[in-house]
Motif scaffolding. Structure first.
Motif, PDB file in Angstrom:
ATOM      1  N   ASP A 106       0.806  -1.220   0.000  1.00 57.35           N
ATOM      2  CA  ASP A 106       0.000   0.000   0.000  1.00 57.35           C
ATOM      3  C   ASP A 106       0.842   1.274   0.000  1.00 57.35           C
ATOM      4  N   SER A 107       2.086   1.168  -0.407  1.00 59.21           N
ATOM      5  CA  SER A 107       2.906   2.365  -0.573  1.00 59.21           C
ATOM      6  C   SER A 107       3.438   2.402  -1.997  1.00 59.21           C
ATOM      7  N   ILE A 108       3.808   3.590  -2.440  1.00 59.16           N
ATOM      8  CA  ILE A 108       4.357   3.783  -3.779  1.00 59.16           C
ATOM      9  C   ILE A 108       5.796   4.241  -3.639  1.00 59.16           C
ATOM     10  N   PRO A 109       6.731   3.647  -4.375  1.00 63.96           N
ATOM     11  CA  PRO A 109       8.134   4.048  -4.251  1.00 63.96           C
ATOM     12  C   PRO A 109       8.317   5.559  -4.358  1.00 63.96           C
ATOM     13  N   ASN A 110       9.040   6.109  -3.392  1.00 61.99           N
ATOM     14  CA  ASN A 110       9.372   7.538  -3.337  1.00 61.99           C
ATOM     15  C   ASN A 110       8.174   8.445  -3.074  1.00 61.99           C
ATOM     16  N   GLN A 111       7.017   7.856  -2.765  1.00 61.19           N
ATOM     17  CA  GLN A 111       5.827   8.665  -2.485  1.00 61.19           C
ATOM     18  C   GLN A 111       5.216   8.377  -1.119  1.00 61.19           C
ATOM     19  N   GLU A 121     -10.369   0.036  -2.101  1.00 60.26           N
ATOM     20  CA  GLU A 121     -11.195  -0.107  -3.312  1.00 60.26           C
ATOM     21  C   GLU A 121     -10.450  -0.886  -4.388  1.00 60.26           C
ATOM     22  N   LEU A 122      -9.144  -0.665  -4.478  1.00 58.50           N
ATOM     23  CA  LEU A 122      -8.326  -1.423  -5.425  1.00 58.50           C
ATOM     24  C   LEU A 122      -8.360  -2.909  -5.096  1.00 58.50           C
ATOM     25  N   ILE A 123      -8.250  -3.245  -3.819  1.00 57.23           N
ATOM     26  CA  ILE A 123      -8.314  -4.653  -3.398  1.00 57.23           C
ATOM     27  C   ILE A 123      -9.648  -5.264  -3.815  1.00 57.23           C
ATOM     28  N   ILE A 142      -1.814  -8.872   1.246  1.00 62.52           N
ATOM     29  CA  ILE A 142      -1.763  -7.414   1.177  1.00 62.52           C
ATOM     30  C   ILE A 142      -0.808  -6.876   2.229  1.00 62.52           C
ATOM     31  N   ARG A 143       0.159  -6.128   1.734  1.00 63.75           N
ATOM     32  CA  ARG A 143       1.221  -5.598   2.593  1.00 63.75           C
ATOM     33  C   ARG A 143       0.951  -4.143   2.948  1.00 63.75           C
ATOM     34  N   THR A 144       1.042  -3.835   4.224  1.00 56.71           N
ATOM     35  CA  THR A 144       0.966  -2.442   4.643  1.00 56.71           C
ATOM     36  C   THR A 144       2.335  -2.007   5.144  1.00 56.71           C
ATOM     37  N   LEU A 163      -9.374  -2.803   7.423  1.00 55.20           N
ATOM     38  CA  LEU A 163      -9.987  -2.286   6.195  1.00 55.20           C
ATOM     39  C   LEU A 163      -9.665  -3.188   5.015  1.00 55.20           C
ATOM     40  N   TYR A 164      -8.426  -3.624   4.914  1.00 52.26           N
ATOM     41  CA  TYR A 164      -8.007  -4.466   3.794  1.00 52.26           C
ATOM     42  C   TYR A 164      -8.637  -5.858   3.885  1.00 52.26           C
ATOM     43  N   GLU A 165      -8.785  -6.343   5.102  1.00 51.43           N
ATOM     44  CA  GLU A 165      -9.466  -7.634   5.288  1.00 51.43           C
ATOM     45  C   GLU A 165     -10.901  -7.552   4.773  1.00 51.43           C
ATOM     46  N   ASN A 166     -11.598  -6.509   5.141  1.00 49.33           N
ATOM     47  CA  ASN A 166     -12.979  -6.338   4.700  1.00 49.33           C
ATOM     48  C   ASN A 166     -13.086  -6.150   3.190  1.00 49.33           C
TER      49      ASN A 166
END
Length: 257
Positions: A106-111, A121-123, A142-144, A163-166
């Protein structure tokens, strides 16, 4: 992949980066493998952080799938795409290739961390597309990255995990979570398997199993260890002008197909 994760057990995922490392892990007795994006990127001459293309990733994954007979989960980092549809399509592509799951962060490189509601919603979209195409057993780990990006991450970690589980996650991966107290706190709030990653002070798999951890991986640790050994040996050859150091260990001959 799903049927290997059982209550009161801890599935150890062997992290691999090419065909040879995959063969060695399977021959050693691992029941499932996962790619390490770090290791794959390094092998191709890049640093980690989605610097290789999705096509490059697919080539490596295809090569690994061709030589193993056990489940393979793929580290897709943030999805290797610029938009949500691209991420969904990439995950579906890997499912069609024969992969058993993905690790999506759930992170974006350098962001930094993405908005958790948008990521949830993506999940949901990924899960729906997988089910619509008959991939009911495909494992969404799913990695946080809260413990990589925040100073006091526990509360936000629990919020995101729930949230990701749901939203449809089959498992939650929290790299760099370390204390028994934090692991227990997360496990109390989720109903799906927790994946933790090996660290210098987090290596005892039996202890983690007793805590309730059901999935354990070691990320880039193995590939880093191998590269470190290569660096030592090559530097020694140059320094000593002698190759004897290549023979000061037990050679194990890997059996190929």
């Amino acid at each position: 992949m799903k049927n290997l994760i059982q209550q009161n057990e801890c599935l150890v995922i062997g992290n691999v980066w090419d065909s040879l490392s995959a063969i060695i892990h399977e021959q050693a007795g691992f029941k499932a493998l996962g790619t390490t994006s770090w290791g794959i990127a390094n092998t191709l001459g890049y640093q980690d952080g989605q610097r290789i293309s999705f096509d490059d990733l697919k080539k490596v994954v295809s090569q690994i799938l061709n030589v193993i007979n056990i489940p393979l989960s793929v580290d897709v980092e943030a999805g290797y795409a610029q938009d949500r549809k691209g991420v969904v399509d990439n995950v579906l592509t890997l499912a069609k290739m024969g992969c058993s799951g993905v690790n999506l962060e759930d992170s974006i490189p350098n962001q930094g961390l993405q908005n958790k509601d948008g990521f949830a919603e993506l999940i949901k979209e990924i899960k729906a597309e997988l089910l619509n195409n008959g991939f009911d057993n495909f494992y969404l780990n799913i990695r946080t990255d809260t413990y990589l990006t925040m100073e006091n991450p526990l509360e936000e970690t629990i919020s995101r995990a729930a949230l990701y589980e749901n939203a449809g996650a089959d498992g939650i991966f929290i790299p760099c979570i370390q204390t028994d107290e934090d692991i227990k706190a997360v496990l109390e709030k989720i109903n799906i398997p927790l994946n933790v990653m090996s660290l210098p002070n987090l290596t005892d798999i039996e202890k983690l199993k007793k805590l309730g951890v059901q999935r354990f991986s070691y990320g880039n640790a193995m590939s880093d260890c191998i590269i470190s050994e290569i660096e030592k040996l090559t530097n020694k050859i140059v320094k000593d002008n002698n190759t004897s150091s290549l023979y000061n260990h037990d050679n194990v001959i890997t059996k190929f197909k």
